[in-house]
Design a protein around this motif. Structure first.
Motif: not given
Length: 393
Positions: A270-275, A290-304
């Motif tokens: 749920k947290l990943r979906a919000k992000t 642009l996104l820094n770091g891993p893809s959204l599916s591979e990182r901390h679910p709240g991190n952007l």
């Protein structure tokens, strides 16, 4: 103009105390307030039982025994104790190497520096790839029979990288090296039910897991407890590893937080979906983001962690005040003038690092807040773009 409540998107810097957790803490401020180390009366016994119950909850959360939990003032102290607590083994011992990475929290990097300057440690700092993962080749080359400790963050606080802890542990164990995890960011990001099978020392922080500030703990595997020299001396209250009267309400709060996190594994998606909603919304604004770091599916679910080419992150953050809270990096380093060492460590230039902001979504972030935050970022970028065009036009 309509007034809006400030929107908080800095949950990796700190989280609010969960209301249920707060309720468990309150009696220990006003009712059961005795010193838990007062062994001669019932009030002290009651406070001591509360400490033991908190240790049991944390131990259950990470699968260890309660007497392997040492309470501290937070993850910074825990990291210092894990690294500098081994100082006697560094001085005159056969193992004098400490392996870490270039993107660690300052509370890991600085104790490593002190271990080198004061106790003769040889520090090997492994590079990471563009997503923040530790280079397996460099780890292999850096670790040998002279390595005492491998220390790293299991989840990076700035770019959300979730390290492959089991693989790193296996490499270190081949040479008999100890492994320390700075796991302050891990409760929100990953299942921790078996984490003690991959580490000898683990640092946790109460206020990163919806518990109180001012408390953390260090898991110390029983077999190595006699290797740890204290940093704080006095009454030897915690197995002679750390002295000082324990803050019962804070320890109770951290125990309650561990119990909560042990039962909320399904909340991460749920947290990943919000992000993802926030990221997708930013990409509709019409700016180069642009996104820094891993893809959204591979990182901390709240991190952007995102960068805004052509803009200074500090300017964006200032333009968002007082309506939206985010950060330009770790809260412990955001007061420094240098660009983030984490972003530089994954290959960004100074200019790219200075154009990057970290947004971190929390469990209590609402859909309405995400929509409003997207609007605020867009408005800030448009205002700053207009100013820049006037200055340079």
């Amino acid at each position: 103009m309509q007034n809006y409540m400030p929107i908080y998107l800095d949950y990796q810097a700190s989280t609010p105390v969960d209301s249920a957790i707060l309720r468990t803490m309150l009696p220990y401020f006003t009712e059961s307030f005795a010193n838990p180390h007062s062994a001669g009366h019932a009030a002290g016994w009651d406070a001591d039982r509360a400490i033991e119950a908190a240790q049991i909850r944390i131990a259950s959360y990470i699968s260890c025994d309660p007497d392997e939990i040492i309470f501290t003032s937070g993850a910074t102290e825990s990291n210092n104790l894990a690294i500098l607590g081994l100082r006697k083994l560094l001085v005159g011992g056969n193992r004098n190497k400490i392996v870490t990475t270039t993107i660690e929290h300052k509370s890991v990097l600085d104790p490593c520096r002190v271990a080198a300057e004061d106790f003769g440690a040889v520090i090997n700092r492994c590079n990471v790839d563009e997503d923040g993962y530790i280079s397996e080749e460099e780890l292999e080359a850096a670790t040998d029979e002279n390595t005492l400790l491998v220390t790293f963050g299991s989840v990076n606080g700035e770019i959300g990288t979730i390290q492959r802890v089991d693989k790193i542990y296996k490499r270190a164990a081949r040479f008999g090296a100890l492994v320390h995890l700075d796991a302050a960011q891990m409760p929100v990001a990953s299942d921790m039910s078996a984490i003690t099978s991959c580490a000898d020392l683990i640092s946790l922080s109460g206020h990163k897991m919806y518990g109180p500030k001012g408390v953390g703990c260090l898991y110390v595997r029983r077999e190595i407890q006699n290797m740890i020299a204290p940093l704080i001396f006095g009454g030897g209250q915690q197995r002679n590893i750390r002295s000082g009267t324990l803050p019962v309400p804070l320890c109770v709060g951290m125990g309650a937080a561990a119990e909560v996190f042990g039962s909320c594994q399904g909340e991460r998606e749920k947290l990943r979906a919000k992000t993802a909603k926030f990221w997708n919304g930013l990409n509709t604004l019409g700016f180069d983001i642009l996104l820094n770091g891993p893809s959204l599916s591979e990182r901390h679910p709240g991190n952007l962690n995102v960068r805004f080419p052509g803009y200074e992150a500090e300017d964006i953050l200032a333009a968002l005040q007082p309506h939206l809270a985010a950060s330009t990096g770790s809260a412990c380093t955001s007061g420094t003038p240098q660009a983030s060492h984490v972003l530089r460590g994954i290959g960004l230039t100074e200019e790219e690092a200075r154009s990057s902001l970290r947004f971190s979504v929390g469990y209590v972030t609402t859909e309405e807040e995400i929509v409003r935050a997207i609007e605020l970022v867009g408005s800030a970028l448009r205002r700053l773009g207009s100013v820049n065009s006037q200055v340079w036009g």
